[in-house]
Design a protein around this motif. Structure first.
Motif, short mmCIF file in Angstrom:
data_model
loop_
_atom_site.label_atom_id
_atom_site.label_comp_id
_atom_site.label_asym_id
_atom_site.label_seq_id
_atom_site.Cartn_x
_atom_site.Cartn_y
_atom_site.Cartn_z
N UNK A 1 42.02 13.78 6.78
CA UNK A 1 41.46 14.20 8.20
C UNK A 1 42.51 13.77 9.21
N UNK A 2 42.79 14.59 10.30
CA UNK A 2 43.42 14.23 11.52
C UNK A 2 42.93 13.01 12.18
N UNK A 3 43.67 11.95 12.44
CA UNK A 3 43.11 10.66 13.26
C UNK A 3 43.32 11.52 14.88
N UNK A 4 42.33 11.01 15.64
CA UNK A 4 41.95 11.03 16.82
C UNK A 4 42.75 9.92 17.64
N UNK A 5 43.78 10.47 18.48
CA UNK A 5 44.28 9.55 19.51
C UNK A 5 43.55 9.03 20.47
N UNK A 6 43.36 7.70 20.59
CA UNK A 6 42.37 7.14 21.71
C UNK A 6 43.31 7.14 22.92
N UNK A 7 42.68 7.59 23.77
CA UNK A 7 43.53 7.88 25.29
C UNK A 7 43.01 6.83 26.32
N UNK A 8 44.06 6.51 27.15
CA UNK A 8 44.04 5.87 28.49
C UNK A 8 44.81 6.49 29.29
N UNK A 9 44.22 6.62 30.61
CA UNK A 9 44.85 7.65 31.70
C UNK A 9 45.04 6.59 32.75
N UNK A 10 46.33 6.53 33.36
CA UNK A 10 46.53 5.36 34.42
C UNK A 10 46.52 6.02 35.71
N UNK A 11 45.95 5.17 36.74
CA UNK A 11 46.44 5.68 38.29
C UNK A 11 46.56 4.48 38.97
N UNK A 12 47.83 4.49 39.58
CA UNK A 12 47.80 3.24 40.64
C UNK A 12 48.46 3.89 42.01
N UNK A 13 48.59 2.85 42.77
CA UNK A 13 49.66 3.20 44.06
C UNK A 13 50.86 2.31 43.96
#
Length: 281
Positions: A1-13
């Motif tokens: 089974x293909x592993x799901x990549x756990x995602x983080x999305x970054x936003x900054x100034x």
């Protein structure tokens, strides 16, 4: 089974001129090197909480459920403002200071629960004397632990009262005295287009149709920055280079543009709740 990549999305100034964003990546990878880390933007104008709130609204729904967003536009860093994680109605997580950044998400998608980050547990080890870089020491560290399954949402910290979460002042677009009154919600900065909070549905219910010439007035307080008639078109191809045009943008809202030019730059217009736009047939 293909592993799901756990995602983080970054936003900054923060911008990308120094190592601040890279340090956040490093902290997240130190928690779990298999995390997928992506950038929403690091070009939010300094201290502009309104724009941070809007960019989340523009983006969050297009990511898979359980994606963890980190938004750090934090002029109050080091003060008593809370550090929180919000869970949306669509099962995304947003890690942010409680300073108004959740305004558009709460209104458009819905926030079902907010928890204050317990820094006695969810803080980068040996960073307790640092008070100026919570993006690295608290927010991305907590986000990585949550995304990696090191902690559950309940283990972020104590639950907050949703009614006390900070919301920025804002007004809904509406019909007033036979005119639609809304605001310039954001600038499409690279191209200088105005994105308003006037929905396609409200616009066409009002009786506007493609090809109509509409009277547009844009003001800030008592100063009018633009007033003229503009045609509403289905695409930029329907207008000549240099012509103003009204269009429906990618969020199904009314936009104002100059074909291959900057409407915002040409007329010195900015964005926010105090930048009003009126539409009249």
């Amino acid at each position: 089974m293909k592993k799901t990549v756990k995602k983080i999305v970054l936003q900054t100034d923060f911008g990308l001129e120094d190592g601040a964003v890279s340090a956040m990546y490093g902290v997240a990878f130190s928690v779990d090197s298999s995390l997928g880390i992506y950038n929403l933007t690091h070009e939010i104008p300094q201290y502009n909480i309104w724009e941070a709130s809007y960019r989340l609204y523009q983006t969050v729904n297009y990511w898979p459920q359980e994606t963890v967003f980190v938004s750090v536009v934090d002029p109050g860093v080091g003060t008593e403002r809370l550090s929180v994680v919000a869970k949306t109605a669509d099962n995304h997580y947003i890690v942010t200071p409680d300073n108004g950044t959740l305004t558009h998400i709460h209104e458009s998608i819905g926030v079902v629960e907010v928890r204050q980050i317990d820094e006695s547990v969810n803080r980068l080890p040996n960073s307790g004397e640092s008070y100026t870089f919570h993006g690295r020491d608290v927010y991305v560290y907590t986000a990585a632990r949550l995304a990696a399954g090191v902690i559950s949402f309940e283990e972020v910290g104590p639950i907050c009262d949703l009614n006390k979460i900070v919301s920025l002042p804002h007004h809904q677009a509406e019909v007033v005295e036979n005119k639609i009154v809304g605001n310039v919600a954001i600038l499409d900065g690279r191209f200088g287009n105005l994105w308003t909070n006037i929905s396609r549905e409200l616009l066409f219910d009002y009786g506007v149709k493609y090809g109509d010439n509409i009277e547009v007035t844009i003001s800030n307080s008592y100063t009018i920055f633009y007033q003229n008639k503009i045609q509403i078109g289905q695409s930029f191809a329907k207008s000549h280079v240099g012509d103003p045009i009204l269009f429906i943008n990618s969020l199904d809202k009314l936009g104002v543009a100059i074909n291959q030019g900057s409407f915002a730059g040409a007329h010195h217009i900015q964005s926010g709740d105090n930048w009003k736009i009126q539409i009249k047939k």
